[in-house]
Structure formats: C-alpha cells, structure tokens
Design an enzyme around this catalytic site. Structure first.
Site, PDB file in Angstrom:
ATOM      1  N   GLY A 121      17.510   3.789  -4.875  1.00  9.94           N
ATOM      2  CA  GLY A 121      16.838   3.589  -6.148  1.00  9.94           C
ATOM      3  C   GLY A 121      17.164   4.597  -7.223  1.00  9.94           C
TER       4      GLY A 121
ATOM      5  N   ARG B 153      23.993   2.093  -6.105  1.00 10.65           N
ATOM      6  CA  ARG B 153      24.419   2.194  -7.497  1.00 10.65           C
ATOM      7  C   ARG B 153      24.903   3.604  -7.840  1.00 10.65           C
ATOM      8  NH1 ARG B 153      22.279  -1.082 -11.341  1.00 10.65           N
ATOM      9  NH2 ARG B 153      20.498  -1.431  -9.953  1.00 10.65           N
TER      10      ARG B 153
ATOM     11  N   CYS C  73      30.531 -21.099 -21.699  1.00  8.28           N
ATOM     12  CA  CYS C  73      29.861 -22.016 -22.626  1.00  8.28           C
ATOM     13  C   CYS C  73      28.348 -21.879 -22.500  1.00  8.28           C
ATOM     14  CB  CYS C  73      30.304 -23.448 -22.351  1.00  8.28           C
ATOM     15  SG  CYS C  73      32.055 -23.728 -22.678  1.00  8.28           S
TER      16      CYS C  73
ATOM     17  N   TYR D 102      26.988  -3.438  -8.738  1.00  8.51           N
ATOM     18  CA  TYR D 102      26.294  -4.633  -9.232  1.00  8.51           C
ATOM     19  C   TYR D 102      27.042  -5.275 -10.395  1.00  8.51           C
ATOM     20  CZ  TYR D 102      22.658  -2.917  -6.189  1.00  8.51           C
ATOM     21  OH  TYR D 102      21.975  -2.476  -5.083  1.00  8.51           O
TER      22      TYR D 102
END
Length: 415
Positions: free
Chosen positions: A227, A268, A343, A372
């Site tokens: 975290g 991360r 699109c 990520y």
C-alpha cells in the site's frame, strides 16, 4: 538519457512509436536500496499484481525475499522463474484448484480470507495428507485515512471482519491440517504518508499481540501488507521511505518481545519508477475551445489514469523529423488534454496540462508507468496494435512480445 533513447528508437521505426520501456538497472538500484534499509527482522516481498512481466520477475528474484501472488496463474509465473523462492498467496475467492496448486507448488504462506475458506483449505490439505501454513487476513475496523484505495476499515470483500477474528482463530485451532502462524493486514493502496503508514504497522502489532495472548497462538509472522504509494501529481514529492524505515525500526524495537518476522508485500512502490510509456502524437485539434493531443496508444495500454480519473505525469520528447509536404500541426504555451486512439471520451491520459510546445510527431513520455499500467489495461479493445515492450540493460535494449512474454533475440544499441 531516456529522452535520447526514445529519440533513437523512433528514428529506427517507420510506424508511429508506442512502447513500454523498463530501466532494469534503475529497478535493481531502487530495490537494493529498499532491502539494505530494512530492519533485520523484516522481509520484503514483491506483489506481482502490480506488474507480472517475466523480465521484471527475473530481475527481482535474486534481490527480494520472495513474491506475493493472488492467483494460480501468478503462482505458475513465479515458479517458471524460480522453483524455490518463497511465495505468499492471498486474495478473496480462492478455488479448489488454486488451493491445490498452492500446495503443489510449495507456497510458503496462504492468506485465508474467510471462515469458509479455512474449512476448504483444511479439507483439501487433509485429502493431500499435508498441513498448510496460514495467516488469517484481517479486515480491521480502522485504516489509514490518506490511502487512495481502502481494502479494510470500510465494508469490502477482503479479509475477516475484525470482530469475527476470535471465531476464525477458534476454528483454525480446531482444524488439524492447518497451522496458524500469524495474521495478514493488507488494508490500503497508494498511501503517501510515511508516518501514518508506520502508525498502521504499530497498530497491527498491537492487534496481533492481543490475539496471541488471548488465544495462546505460537506466532511466527506479521504481514502488514503493502500500500505504499506513488505521487503521480507531484513526482518530486514521493513517499519518504527513509523516514518510514526510521519509524518502523522504532515499532520493531517497541515490540521486540514478539520476535516475529515482519512481512511487507509492496508492488507499486517497487516497480512504478522503473517503467515508462511512450506514445507518439498523431494529431492536434481544438474542440469547444480546448486543445486535444491524440496519441498512438491510450487507456487500452495505460489504464491507470482513466481508472483513477487523474492525469498521469509526462514529458515531451521532441522529434525533428517531419516527412510530409504540408504544415506540421503544433501548439505553443498552451493547455492540452492528452487523449488516446479509442472511440470513447474516457480514453484520456492527462487533462488540462500546460505545455511550452508540442507537435504532431513528438512523443509523450509518461513516467512512473511500471506498475498497474499494461497489466490492468483492456489490451484488445478496438484491436489496435499492442505497444512494444523494451528492456534497457547497460548499453542495449531488448524486446519481448507482450502477449507471450517470450524473450526475443533482437538487441538495439544506443549512444
């Protein structure tokens, strides 16, 4: 240096440039520093959900204490890289096949998420004639307030409600094929404050010591999760790891009577800074008074900014070559929104960013894209080509196919 590499790579290609680039030397240096600052009783695992790229796993395997996984597929990826490295296996909704796979592949600790899962793991272990070492994953009633995402402290599908933990402990102690060795407290994602994170670790120690005393558990581990965050809005102001380690050392000293191994499972924070996403500007247009730069790529490659509704940091890599006989579109001293080729109006990587100058044919280089990014993106929406995946090592760049992750033989030299 990265700007020169991107410019050189663009000159070698006919088609618009779009690629993920991973600086393996930077990754090694970063993780070595994290490892050397850990207290001796702490262990750092890489949570491969952040980026399970095989080349990155091979780079990290000799450095980290192990890998944290959340599926049988991730277990198999790790074992293809290293047959012996310790594995932590967590995540809600584990299937019988996944639990059997965890036993087969020698997972070190299995994080159990519910009372039902406790009985399922024990049943499968009994059939296999083995004992499974487990941690109980706890959904605490409190969490870190600054975290961008919360898995605990709020109603979520993760872990066992703190008030139900005594029932889970009682059940685990009665199941003969389970060995309860501690608790798992992964509670948040992308927290940027070192002191509140250390306070969370201290709180986890207090809770685990309470349960140990009340239930006479022989505890070996406390898993405080990951975290630790990345500041995508101000890249100069990142999580203060050194301050965090100073605080963690005080927490460990405070609880030295516990004599446990403290496990961190960071994702991360380990790989984000080593990764870059490069996308060439295909068009510049103005609609309703706003400037849009449309790039070769978008959220089908880098979904994070769209998922979190934030702008991702980038720099502009100038490319001087212009092959066409007509005027090159550009904007100067302007505010732009960076949109992809999909699109959908949701395909935006950065919104309302001031730039000095950008032209069609220039390349936008997004930093902190090593976690990520590709792994969570909807790659095949509209069937656009995948980006290249390039790995910078010393003075060469190697390429791999992102779909198979088989290493190719091509090598690109740069100056």
């Amino acid at each position: 240096m990265m700007e020169k590499i991107v410019q050189s790579l663009r000159m070698e290609r006919e088609n618009p440039f779009c690629a993920y680039l991973y600086d393996l030397s930077k990754l090694r240096h970063h993780v070595h520093r994290l490892m050397t600052t850990l207290p001796s009783s702490c262990r750092l695992f890489y949570a491969i959900k952040a980026n399970s790229d095989v080349t990155l796993l091979k780079t990290l395997a000799p450095i980290v204490h192990g890998f944290e996984v959340a599926s049988l597929g991730e277990i198999e990826k790790v074992r293809a890289v290293d047959k012996k490295i310790p594995i932590l296996f967590g995540g809600p909704g584990k299937t019988q096949k996944e639990i059997e796979g965890a036993i087969h592949y020698g997972v070190t600790l299995l994080h159990v998420e519910s009372l039902h899962e406790l009985q399922l793991v024990n049943h499968i272990a009994s059939q296999k004639g083995t004992t499974v070492s487990i941690l109980l994953r706890v959904n605490l009633r409190s969490s870190v307030p600054n975290a961008q995402l919360k898995m605990a402290g709020v109603p979520t599908q993760f872990g066992i409600d703190e008030v139900e933990v005594p029932n889970a402990i009682a059940l685990a102690k009665c199941l003969p094929n389970l060995k309860l060795l501690g608790f798992h407290f992964h509670a948040m994602s992308n927290n940027g404050d070192s002191k509140t994170h250390a306070y969370f670790v201290d709180h986890c120690f207090e809770m685990e010591k309470t349960w140990q005393k009340e239930w006479d558990i022989d505890i070996s581990y406390i898993n405080v999760g990951g975290g630790i965050g990345i500041n995508y809005q101000d890249v100069e102001e990142q999580f203060d790891w050194d301050d965090f380690m100073k605080c963690v050392k005080k927490v460990v000293e405070k609880h030295k009577d516990a004599n446990w191994q403290t496990l961190f499972e960071c994702g991360r924070y380990i790989t984000s800074s080593c990764g870059y996403y490069a996308a060439e500007v295909l068009d510049i247009k103005q609609n309703h008074g706003k400037n849009f730069c449309v790039v070769r790529g978008g959220s089908h490659h880098l979904r994070l900014p769209a998922a979190w509704k934030q702008s991702h940091p980038f720099t502009i890599v100038p490319v001087e070559k212009w092959p066409y006989p007509f005027t090159r579109p550009e904007v100067n001293e302007s505010v732009i929104t960076v949109a992809g080729e999909l699109c959908t109006p949701n395909d935006v990587l950065a919104r309302d960013i001031s730039v000095p100058r950008v032209r069609v044919g220039d390349i936008l280089l997004f930093s902190y894209a090593g976690a990520y990014g590709w792994a969570i993106s909807h790659h095949d929406f509209l069937s656009h080509p995948h980006p290249e995946h390039l790995y910078i090592e010393s003075n060469s760049i190697k390429s791999s196919d992102a779909r198979t992750e088989d290493q190719r033989d091509e090598s690109y030299m740069f100056s």
